[in-house]
Design a protein around this motif. Structure first.
Motif: not given
Length: 452
Positions: A339-367
């Motif tokens: 749902p977070v990725a869907s705020v920025f992009v639409e359609g098939a582009d959401v899949d790739l953006a979702t993957a990056f959002v998930r990695v961003a969520a994990v990386s925020v802990l060491p950050l």
């Protein structure tokens, strides 16, 4: 986890900074979302390219402001308010001297600069238009960051929160009206950012000159006409502390350029996904704004009083508190990635953006952990090791990891891995530095008594 009185002191300083962080970072997030709704993923890619330059300029300002808070907190904590006031004056002068050429370069060479990062003509056009209009805002942002850190250094994070959050709200309203109402597209978003940033600068000028906002918020280290303008030894101290911070931040800003160039080889959708992931992480990093500033201020003030055990306790316990907060944040955002990725992009582009959002969520802990530890080191004036740690994470580990995607079948997966690696390495190095206690010895040369 944290002693009760230190928890209160930390929360009192941290929560306004967290609100401020969300407000400020939401400006960029809202710009991306609004432009994405109005114009699509290619426009998001264009803003991502332009934002790389904006953030590079802003990182220079953050580095300078980091030196300001280190020296202001120690001198204010040691009762040297006049000395602290002079540090602020010199910080602002240096800020203007740095910001003017950066702003001019962005305004006059927007298209050639953006063209260095992308190959899609439409995305470049969007990015160049945005950068050219937002360029004057860099000057105002420099002044705002120094002013904000000055207030934090004297223990007041509520005043900058009110001013910066108000500016963010104005930015959202202006951008929405100019993009959707007036149909100005990316130019409308840029105008909203520039105008709102200028308004915040004017508002800060009132309090920084010793005037109050309805009875509160006057800076206790005010800028006045009778203030001494320049002190060579203080200027040297400011530059010594700030230089590694500026270099560290510039390193963080510059690495985005080759990363985006690598992403561009996979097309504008990949650039947009990288931009979404990094922007979401920047928004989540707002918690670190609070913990890092609280750590810098409280550690610096304790050291200014010569109380090293309390300074160490603040640094250690604030970091422990940030771990708990970021674990919760990471889990929630990971679960809501689509749902977070869907705020920025639409359609098939959401899949790739979702993957990056998930990695961003994990990386925020060491950050987040790194932000709290770096805050403690910054409060002590120990800024060189964080610089080295950041360069290792970005250029020795993250950038080569991302590059592997261009020569192997891994593709954009390596960009996601780089997003994580760039936060883990600095965290490890800075935690080891804090545990070594060498930062205490560094701080002794910057305390008010060092000049006696």
């Amino acid at each position: 986890m944290i002693e009760a009185s230190r928890l209160r002191a930390t929360v009192d300083l941290a929560w306004p900074r967290i609100v401020t962080g969300f407000a400020i970072m939401s400006k960029r997030t809202v710009d991306l979302a609004i432009v994405g709704w109005a114009l699509g993923s290619t426009a998001v890619a264009g803003l991502t390219l332009a934002n790389a330059y904006w953030m590079l300029g802003k990182f220079v300002a953050i580095g300078l402001a980091g030196g300001t808070i280190a020296l202001v907190s120690q001198n204010y904590g040691g009762g040297e308010t006049g000395r602290a006031s002079l540090i602020v004056r010199q910080s602002l002068l240096i800020a203007v001297a740095l910001a003017v050429p950066i702003s001019a370069a962005y305004g006059l060479a927007a298209r050639p600069l953006v063209s260095l990062l992308g190959s899609d003509a439409t995305a470049i056009g969007y990015g160049a238009a945005y950068l050219a209009v937002v360029a004057p805002g860099i000057l105002f942002e420099f002044c705002n960051l120094v002013s904000s850190r000055t207030y934090a250094g004297v223990g007041d994070t509520i005043t900058p929160m009110a001013l910066r959050a108000g500016g963010a709200a104005l930015n959202v309203a202006l951008s929405a009206a100019l993009v959707f109402g007036a149909g100005l597209g990316v130019v409308g978003a840029a105008i909203g950012t520039t105008v709102s940033t200028a308004v915040v600068t004017v508002a800060f000028a009132w309090g920084m000159t010793g005037r109050s906002y309805f009875g509160r918020g006057a800076s206790p280290v005010p800028l006045t006409r009778t203030s001494e303008t320049f002190d060579r030894s203080l200027a040297r101290e400011l530059l010594t502390v700030s230089a590694p911070l500026v270099a560290r931040r510039v390193g963080q800003g510059l690495v985005v350029f080759p990363l985006l160039a690598i992403a561009a080889t996979f097309g504008p959708v990949a650039v947009a996904a990288v931009g979404v992931g990094r922007q979401v992480r920047a928004l989540l990093n707002s918690f670190s704004w609070g913990f890092s500033i609280a750590s810098s201020t409280l550690v610096g003030q304790a050291l200014g009083r010569g109380d090293e055990p309390i300074a160490e306790a603040y640094g250690r316990e604030i970091t422990q508190l940030s771990v708990v907060v970021y674990v919760v944040v990471a889990v929630v955002v990971f679960a809501l990635a689509r749902p977070v990725a869907s705020v920025f992009v639409e359609g098939a582009d959401v899949d790739l953006a979702t993957a990056f959002v998930r990695v961003a969520a994990v990386s925020v802990l060491p950050l987040g952990i790194d932000g709290s530890v770096t805050g403690a080191l910054r409060g002590a004036g120990d800024t060189r090791i964080p610089f080295v740690a950041t360069m290792l994470g970005l250029y020795v580990f993250a950038l080569p990891t991302a590059w592997l995607g261009t020569v192997t079948a891994l593709g954009v997966v390596t960009l996601q891995a780089a997003l994580l690696v760039e936060t883990v390495v600095p965290m490890v190095v800075n935690v080891l530095r804090f545990r070594s206690d060498r930062w205490k010895a560094v701080s002794r040369s910057y305390r008010p008594s060092a000049g006696d």
